[in-house]
Design a protein around this motif. Structure first.
Motif, PDB file in Angstrom:
ATOM      1  N   PRO A 179     -56.410 130.879  61.315  1.00 30.68           N
ATOM      2  CA  PRO A 179     -57.288 131.127  60.164  1.00 30.68           C
ATOM      3  C   PRO A 179     -58.366 130.071  59.968  1.00 30.68           C
ATOM      4  O   PRO A 179     -59.337 130.334  59.258  1.00 30.68           O
ATOM      5  CB  PRO A 179     -56.318 131.162  58.974  1.00 30.68           C
ATOM      6  CG  PRO A 179     -55.056 130.540  59.452  1.00 30.68           C
ATOM      7  CD  PRO A 179     -54.991 130.764  60.927  1.00 30.68           C
ATOM      8  N   TYR A 193     -61.267 132.556  58.770  1.00 25.67           N
ATOM      9  CA  TYR A 193     -60.552 133.501  57.903  1.00 25.67           C
ATOM     10  C   TYR A 193     -60.576 133.017  56.472  1.00 25.67           C
ATOM     11  O   TYR A 193     -60.730 133.799  55.533  1.00 25.67           O
ATOM     12  CB  TYR A 193     -59.111 133.645  58.393  1.00 25.67           C
ATOM     13  CG  TYR A 193     -58.245 134.507  57.494  1.00 25.67           C
ATOM     14  CD1 TYR A 193     -58.292 135.890  57.574  1.00 25.67           C
ATOM     15  CD2 TYR A 193     -57.391 133.935  56.556  1.00 25.67           C
ATOM     16  CE1 TYR A 193     -57.509 136.687  56.748  1.00 25.67           C
ATOM     17  CE2 TYR A 193     -56.605 134.724  55.725  1.00 25.67           C
ATOM     18  CZ  TYR A 193     -56.666 136.098  55.824  1.00 25.67           C
ATOM     19  OH  TYR A 193     -55.889 136.878  55.010  1.00 25.67           O
ATOM     20  N   TYR A 194     -60.415 131.708  56.293  1.00 25.91           N
ATOM     21  CA  TYR A 194     -60.363 131.172  54.935  1.00 25.91           C
ATOM     22  C   TYR A 194     -61.662 131.449  54.190  1.00 25.91           C
ATOM     23  O   TYR A 194     -61.665 131.776  53.002  1.00 25.91           O
ATOM     24  CB  TYR A 194     -60.101 129.665  54.982  1.00 25.91           C
ATOM     25  CG  TYR A 194     -58.740 129.297  55.506  1.00 25.91           C
ATOM     26  CD1 TYR A 194     -57.589 129.896  54.980  1.00 25.91           C
ATOM     27  CD2 TYR A 194     -58.577 128.338  56.504  1.00 25.91           C
ATOM     28  CE1 TYR A 194     -56.331 129.553  55.445  1.00 25.91           C
ATOM     29  CE2 TYR A 194     -57.325 127.987  56.968  1.00 25.91           C
ATOM     30  CZ  TYR A 194     -56.193 128.596  56.438  1.00 25.91           C
ATOM     31  OH  TYR A 194     -54.948 128.249  56.902  1.00 25.91           O
ATOM     32  N   TRP A 248     -60.111 130.268  46.760  1.00 23.62           N
ATOM     33  CA  TRP A 248     -59.591 130.043  48.102  1.00 23.62           C
ATOM     34  C   TRP A 248     -58.065 130.116  48.148  1.00 23.62           C
ATOM     35  O   TRP A 248     -57.377 129.801  47.184  1.00 23.62           O
ATOM     36  CB  TRP A 248     -60.012 128.656  48.600  1.00 23.62           C
ATOM     37  CG  TRP A 248     -61.478 128.499  48.791  1.00 23.62           C
ATOM     38  CD1 TRP A 248     -62.451 128.519  47.822  1.00 23.62           C
ATOM     39  CD2 TRP A 248     -62.165 128.302  50.045  1.00 23.62           C
ATOM     40  NE1 TRP A 248     -63.691 128.343  48.396  1.00 23.62           N
ATOM     41  CE2 TRP A 248     -63.548 128.203  49.752  1.00 23.62           C
ATOM     42  CE3 TRP A 248     -61.752 128.189  51.368  1.00 23.62           C
ATOM     43  CZ2 TRP A 248     -64.509 128.009  50.740  1.00 23.62           C
ATOM     44  CZ3 TRP A 248     -62.700 127.988  52.349  1.00 23.62           C
ATOM     45  CH2 TRP A 248     -64.067 127.902  52.045  1.00 23.62           C
ATOM     46  N   LEU A 249     -57.570 130.479  49.326  1.00 25.45           N
ATOM     47  CA  LEU A 249     -56.157 130.255  49.606  1.00 25.45           C
ATOM     48  C   LEU A 249     -55.899 128.750  49.573  1.00 25.45           C
ATOM     49  O   LEU A 249     -56.788 127.941  49.864  1.00 25.45           O
ATOM     50  CB  LEU A 249     -55.804 130.810  50.990  1.00 25.45           C
ATOM     51  CG  LEU A 249     -55.771 132.343  51.053  1.00 25.45           C
ATOM     52  CD1 LEU A 249     -55.760 132.806  52.503  1.00 25.45           C
ATOM     53  CD2 LEU A 249     -54.548 132.886  50.312  1.00 25.45           C
TER      54      LEU A 249
END
Lengths: 434, 434, 434, 434
Positions: C417, C303-304, C255-256
């Protein structure tokens, strides 16, 4: 010369003697208490003294400075001719909550102050001490000495907070630092829990007499009590573990509604500072992590937990009047700061009502409110107690970090019902058998 | 022996020479950079180094330790036979955000750690330095040296953060402490703002060559640019004051919607560190409170403010590709850390494009995203840049607290659009005249 | 009379014809779109239309009123002589975010308005419709028709939001109400996932031509693309389940950093609307709770989540330029609102690139920013798009609740996001093989 | 047959008669109260009834349903053979806070329920009414009738809340809707404020007798009161304006510390619902915006404001025991719901102590705590009162929206000290002159 005149002269002279004696006594106390504060901070580094672990707690350095600020603000500035503050900015920086004295540095930001450093603050203490000594050189009016005595008791409150807040700070450090090695007693047996009968009727509550008390302990007034019973000792860790093992933290019907909300929101599973270790529950102490002593009083519980425990135990918390009525004639001895245990200890198996003073502050079922006829002190010191009379509960009896000369049967401590970082515990009460 | 073989032998020997030379160079850089870090902390007390003023900032002590942790974790532990950490708990305590390396002490709680103290952390640095020196005694493979070089640039980033975070901490102290007296130039005139034409077309963007770069500067890739114009210098405090006086902070139509919400929620009225003094605006600097220098670049503005200013000025912010394309061939000189100004300075009246390096980081209109074909480095260092590629904007050019050897035309700094505590400012761009 | 003059007369006459034709066409569209909006609300009670489930969503009643407000504010009030608003207070009450038009009722409080009731709002629609009809009776300048056309597309956007916001509201009701019974296809097989090669080079991106577009789709401009590959269909629920079963929601390295924080803070374990049922995962739909169809596209992911899935799948999300370049020549057909499925459906096994239009909005790797040379429209409608160009990502292609006449290859939708309540899903991309 | 036997037969028959009479009386009350609830909702639309304006308030529809749920849950389900709930999901949906009855729909989400709609809820009421009527057809044991009677008083509490919560909802609508036109008295003069002497001593407090009371009014118990004085009427808007004009909201020394924090955080400048109009202060009422009537009692103030006002007026709030002791023998008449004023009215100039019942709930200085010997009712209804005994203050006397048959001298209402949306006001007290 008439007899009455002669007599009154003698009287005045006696009063003078008493005044001189009082001033000398307070002067000695001042030196002793100030030194004791420093002794508490002695094992600490400048960094230990600078940090703030939460808005409710303050850095040790702040306590060291604020207690000096109190003498500077209420004694030296108004009463010592020609006194000049060491640093005028301290007036704001170390004002806690006295709105009548102007601006205050915000409480949650006390941990953002690296300068003045510890060295500066110690110099501030020395500066204040020196000027107080000079101020004490001449005979002082009783009103000034009253304020001065308030400053002494104020400093003792902060002695307790120094250890309480430091414990919280150290608990947030994964290394769990040790403030001081503590001696642990050979495991003592648990005294049997017994119920002590206390009679009811109209009782006088609140401070009376000639010594010191805070304004919230007055006026002495009458209350009506039904007969009741008090437990002969504090609730132990072992008993609290039984509550936990019986689902105490999972059964909302045992809790006040707000208490259950707090439990859920803060994910309480045990008293503050308890952790599951490899071989059972441990707790963080001023000597680092230690196994739970089942015979010692449970500590660092909120009012909500104390109340839920009492409900589970088919008992209740005592009211402050019940507690005071029972404690009024008892000697003020117990596991207090001078005992140097720095943690609650198992109850000795003697005395009718054990552990009334020391070990842990005892939550009462009484909201912290004004006594009938209460008048706050005049001036800014009137903010000391009165403006906090809402959303708090009264605790009685002092703890293992309370100086012995600071506690009284009429002493009213107070904290919000969710507070857990104080050395707070549980004594049970029940209505008298009918 | 054939000619090519002989030649390649010579080639291998040349490569060995280059390797030896590189290792010697990095070794010297290591000593220099580590000493420079200590020099930055030298004027600070243990307390100055222990405090954390907000979750985004870290204590100086943490920076001192974390940069050492980086070498210990990525170099010594895996690559120096028999290395034993000074304190195994530091592995967690000083890990910033590398989830692949296990648990991390929570960032907002870095200010709760009084122990290890500054003395301990300095000993940790010495310990790491000594072992790095030993590790450097033998010839090392290029891959190890690559990681080592990353550690050097990593430490330089934290040099900048030491000053940036300290400035924020000091700004929260009502006494506004002075880090160091700063020399102020005799007020210089303001260079006229002019628009420099830059050509468009397909351009190569991103790092190429043999030196160091971060993974986010790669791969070098092609972008298409329309012709554009850049301002020949940074926006000044004087120009920013004109924006403020024209209602810049009261006109939502100038702002991005989120920017306006931030302005309202945080009650922005001016750049961070600006305050109304008795004779006009002042700003907090590393030398304490100072009057605003209208000729100096505006600093400590968020992306939202930079963007609103640009809209007000009928211009826009440059994209990072526009900025890089214009800066690619320029010398890396400017008001950087070694200039020792520690604050942005008025633009010299020379050069086509002034102030491209140093003074303030320049907000670009480009979101911080991966370049086409971007691959994060393998292993835990792959978390260095890639996982932050969301909700941030790119800043270019370095600032007055960036070490000169740390900046490059391709360097991509990044912060969220509301961040203001960095040394961040504004350069304007416009589309080419048509 | 010269030939050119005669010709230009013909020309002017043709232009008049085209204008008449355009006005007639827009007039017909207006009636159709307004009726379609009402049809969407027809199955709903007054209470269904009044509630707001979160600040991001609006009550259906508000959508019904705001779309009318748009025509009233931008068409009738300025352009229809003598027009009097039905209720002057609506000007504030139903303004969404146009700061240039004065005060706005706060978005999070749209659900506090019981009056005007649904009946009043329907009367408001009738009032506006009648006056728009009168306004359309005379020949209108192109500029007015442009604004009018914007109002039509604006209303179509809110048609989509009516269903999207209602779905969220119903999902918060433990009874999980049914908006409408939906036909479920006999379970279709899953099309094999294949990679479609797309060529690179300098490409023109953005709207060109004579029809309608939003200002953010312009200007058409050149970008440079490296060759790339796109998946031939959307990611399915089955593939997403594999990600979940492989620990997708427990592995931060996928993940970001901000994405992982969102996952933890909001305790995401699956897409929005998914719940564990007695025999596996189910999802809330506009037809109530339904078992997961593994062949259908995954929907309601942030988005994530899309980005983490792509990383797990050793792929990435396409940029918006890549998506548009591939879609530019494709017919705008797919599972759109008129198909009346109201949920994404399995991909048909035909066509080179399937599901480019309809089913779910496809998250791209592109932050929502201005195109080079972007100029917002003049006046208050200039706030329509431009001021949101921060902290959002572009989504492309429309969804099963997007009207067919509303979508285009150049259409840029955008959401933060972390948003999940939109019909948003995943198409993967990869760099071209080298 | 002996005389005593004959006599006791007569006795049993008399008891039967009383039981029959009681059941008939409660049956009639049930019909009347249920009808009265509906009458309160009659002017409202479905949308008015569906919305929730804040977590403390509930939708009118929820009140309509929850009061029916109470009868269904505590009477019909356990005590009517063969009873089947209209909808099993209502058991969870309309449970307020009874944890012993299982899951509850979260309070802050009561406004997210569009279905069941108002029509469904009215059908639910009809269903419950019909079954209650059937249940009442046979002679019932006293314990069942006790629970039934609790249900009647429970419904009356919610009658008051329907108007209180609706007022809050309408106040959040910028159109400020009118619930009902209210008759305004010709401006009456203000009665002079006088102090009524009340004697002290040991007093019996709490409910005694045969009628209904809540468990928190018991047991009747003795308290000791010092002699005191009560104001002969409520504090007026005019007096409160004088407090405001004397800086009441700007002088922290008048406020409790928590109260001042609340004032600052919530930006209080006046009582809730007060607004500055073009010609002075106005207030929102159930009849819309109205000018302030200076002779009418101030309303919608928090405990904090009441307490600050009292301090400013050199008085204090009465304790609940003082209030009850003075009210014990007074007739329960005043401006209550049946008076249909729906707002507090100026005090009539008669009676020793005016306005003790009705107009506004009077904040007392007493925290809401258990009476000595308090035992909550057995079973889930035991949660009715006891678990809220923390962080609240007692209010006495009922208000203009309290049904007359609902109030008693011993009645203890309770709200947190920051609550303002209740019809709450101020009566002053003073210690007796010494």
């Amino acid at each position: 010369m008439k007899a009455t005149e002669r007599w009154s002269k003698t009287d005045a002279s006696r009063e003078r003697d008493r005044a001189v004696e009082r001033q000398a006594h307070l002067s000695a106390q001042f030196r002793e208490i100030r030194a004791q504060t420093l002794a508490l901070a002695a094992p600490l580094s400048a960094e230990d003294c600078a940090l703030q672990s939460m808005p409710d707690a303050s850095p040790v350095k702040w306590h060291l400075a604020h207690t000096s600020w109190f003498f500077e603000t209420f004694i030296l500035a108004p009463h010592l001719a020609g006194y000049r503050p060491l640093d005028p900015s301290y007036r704001v920086l170390f004002n806690s909550y006295y709105v009548q004295l102007g601006a205050r540095h915000p409480r949650p930001e006390r941990g953002l102050i690296s300068r003045p450093g510890l060295t500066d603050v110690l110099a501030y203490r020395t500066h204040v001490d020196a000027h107080v000594a000079r101020w004490l050189e001449v005979a002082l009016p009783q009103a000034s000495l009253d304020l001065f005595e308030l400053g002494l008791h104020h400093e003792q409150q902060h002695q307790e907070l120094i250890l309480t807040d430091l414990k919280h700070l150290f608990s947030r450090n994964p290394a769990r630092p040790v403030y001081r090695k503590l001696q642990r007693d050979a495991q003592r047996g648990v005294r049997a829990l017994e119920w002590v009968d206390c009679s009811g009727g109209v009782r006088d509550i609140g401070f009376a007499g000639s010594g010191f008390c805070f304004d919230n302990e007055q006026p002495r007034h009458r209350v009506f009590l039904d007969p009741y019973r008090l437990a002969n000792r504090l609730i132990t860790n072992g008993e609290y573990l039984a509550f936990m093992q019986d689902g105490g933290y999972e059964r909302p019907e045992l809790w006040l509604s707000d208490g259950w909300d707090a439990r859920v929101a803060q994910a309480w599973q045990a008293p503050l500072y308890w952790e599951q270790g490899p071989s059972g529950w441990e707790q963080f102490t001023l000597a680092g992590m230690q196994p739970i002593d089942e015979a010692a009083p449970v500590c660092h519980v909120s009012y909500y937990e104390a109340d839920a425990f009492a409900r589970w135990a088919k008992a209740r918390l005592p009211t402050e009047a019940e507690w005071e009525s029972a404690a009024a004639q008892m000697p003020r001895i117990g596991n207090l700061l001078e005992r140097d245990a720095l943690q609650p200890l198992p109850s000795p198996d003697s005395g009718r009502l054990g552990q009334m003073f020391g070990d842990v502050w005892e939550w009462t079922a009484s909201a912290y409110l004004a006594y009938p006829g209460y008048r706050p002190a005049a001036g800014a010191v009137g903010e000391y107690n009165g403006k906090f009379m809402v959303n708090q509960f009264v605790l009685r009896g002092g703890s293992c970090v309370t100086p012995a000369s600071h506690i009284r049967p009429t002493y009213r401590n107070f904290f919000p019902p969710a507070a857990r970082w104080q050395f707070s515990g549980v004594r049970l009460a029940r209505d008298a058998k009918r």
